[in-house]
Design a protein around this motif. Structure first.
Motif, short mmCIF file in Angstrom:
data_model
loop_
_atom_site.label_atom_id
_atom_site.label_comp_id
_atom_site.label_asym_id
_atom_site.label_seq_id
_atom_site.Cartn_x
_atom_site.Cartn_y
_atom_site.Cartn_z
N GLU A 213 0.86 -1.17 0.00
CA GLU A 213 0.00 0.00 0.00
C GLU A 213 0.90 1.23 0.00
O GLU A 213 1.84 1.32 0.79
CB GLU A 213 -0.91 0.01 1.22
CG GLU A 213 -2.00 -1.04 1.16
CD GLU A 213 -3.02 -0.88 2.27
OE1 GLU A 213 -3.45 0.26 2.52
OE2 GLU A 213 -3.35 -1.91 2.88
N GLU B 209 0.76 7.52 0.03
CA GLU B 209 -0.07 8.59 -0.52
C GLU B 209 -1.39 8.07 -1.09
O GLU B 209 -2.16 8.83 -1.68
CB GLU B 209 0.70 9.38 -1.57
CG GLU B 209 1.15 8.58 -2.77
CD GLU B 209 2.43 7.77 -2.56
OE1 GLU B 209 2.74 6.97 -3.45
OE2 GLU B 209 3.10 7.92 -1.52
N GLY B 210 -1.64 6.79 -0.95
CA GLY B 210 -2.84 6.16 -1.49
C GLY B 210 -2.51 5.30 -2.67
O GLY B 210 -1.49 5.47 -3.32
N GLY B 211 -3.35 4.34 -2.94
CA GLY B 211 -3.09 3.43 -4.04
C GLY B 211 -2.14 2.32 -3.62
O GLY B 211 -1.95 2.06 -2.43
N TRP C 181 1.56 -0.12 -4.89
CA TRP C 181 2.70 -0.33 -5.77
C TRP C 181 3.16 -1.77 -5.60
O TRP C 181 2.88 -2.39 -4.59
CB TRP C 181 3.82 0.68 -5.53
CG TRP C 181 4.55 0.55 -4.22
CD1 TRP C 181 4.15 1.04 -3.00
CD2 TRP C 181 5.81 -0.08 -4.00
NE1 TRP C 181 5.08 0.74 -2.04
CE2 TRP C 181 6.12 0.05 -2.63
CE3 TRP C 181 6.71 -0.75 -4.82
CZ2 TRP C 181 7.28 -0.46 -2.07
CZ3 TRP C 181 7.87 -1.25 -4.26
CH2 TRP C 181 8.15 -1.11 -2.91
N GLN D 229 2.91 0.94 -10.23
CA GLN D 229 1.95 1.42 -9.24
C GLN D 229 0.58 1.58 -9.88
O GLN D 229 0.45 1.55 -11.10
CB GLN D 229 2.42 2.74 -8.63
CG GLN D 229 2.63 3.86 -9.63
CD GLN D 229 1.35 4.62 -9.96
OE1 GLN D 229 0.49 4.79 -9.11
NE2 GLN D 229 1.21 5.04 -11.19
N GLU E 289 -3.69 3.22 -8.75
CA GLU E 289 -4.62 3.75 -7.76
C GLU E 289 -5.49 2.65 -7.17
O GLU E 289 -5.90 2.72 -6.01
CB GLU E 289 -5.48 4.84 -8.38
CG GLU E 289 -4.71 6.11 -8.71
CD GLU E 289 -4.09 6.76 -7.47
OE1 GLU E 289 -4.77 6.84 -6.43
OE2 GLU E 289 -2.92 7.17 -7.57
N THR E 290 -5.79 1.62 -7.97
CA THR E 290 -6.60 0.49 -7.51
C THR E 290 -5.81 -0.79 -7.78
O THR E 290 -4.84 -0.79 -8.56
CB THR E 290 -7.94 0.42 -8.26
OG1 THR E 290 -7.66 0.15 -9.65
CG2 THR E 290 -8.73 1.71 -8.12
N GLU F 275 -5.96 -1.55 -11.50
CA GLU F 275 -5.02 -0.74 -12.27
C GLU F 275 -3.59 -1.21 -12.05
O GLU F 275 -2.80 -1.31 -12.99
CB GLU F 275 -5.15 0.73 -11.87
CG GLU F 275 -4.25 1.66 -12.67
CD GLU F 275 -4.37 3.11 -12.26
OE1 GLU F 275 -3.67 3.94 -12.88
OE2 GLU F 275 -5.14 3.44 -11.34
#
Length: 67
Positions: A9, A12-14, A16, A28, A30-31, A34
């Motif tokens: 996780e 900063e969010g999302g 990798w 990386q 966001e979801t 993705e």
């Protein structure tokens, strides 16, 4: 072909991911969906590169580290 990836996780969010068997192969997203698409593309790109022996100046040496 099955390739192990490690998903993290992002702070900063999302998310990798890294591919331990292919040093430097990361991506990386966001979801998770993705990220899945992006890491597949990264793996294909990393495997498509022709490895080149590194050009070094000086001499080579091996260092064993005790951990």
């Amino acid at each position: 072909m099955k390739i192990k990836i490690i998903v993290h996780e992002a702070e900063e969010g999302g998310f990798w991911a890294e591919v331990p068997a292919i040093p430097g192969c990361v991506s990386q997203g966001e979801t998770l969906a993705e990220l899945d698409d992006n890491i597949r593309e990264a793996i294909i790109g990393c495997l498509a590169v022709d490895p080149v022996d590194p050009v070094t100046e000086g001499f080579e040496r091996t260092l064993d580290l005790a951990v």
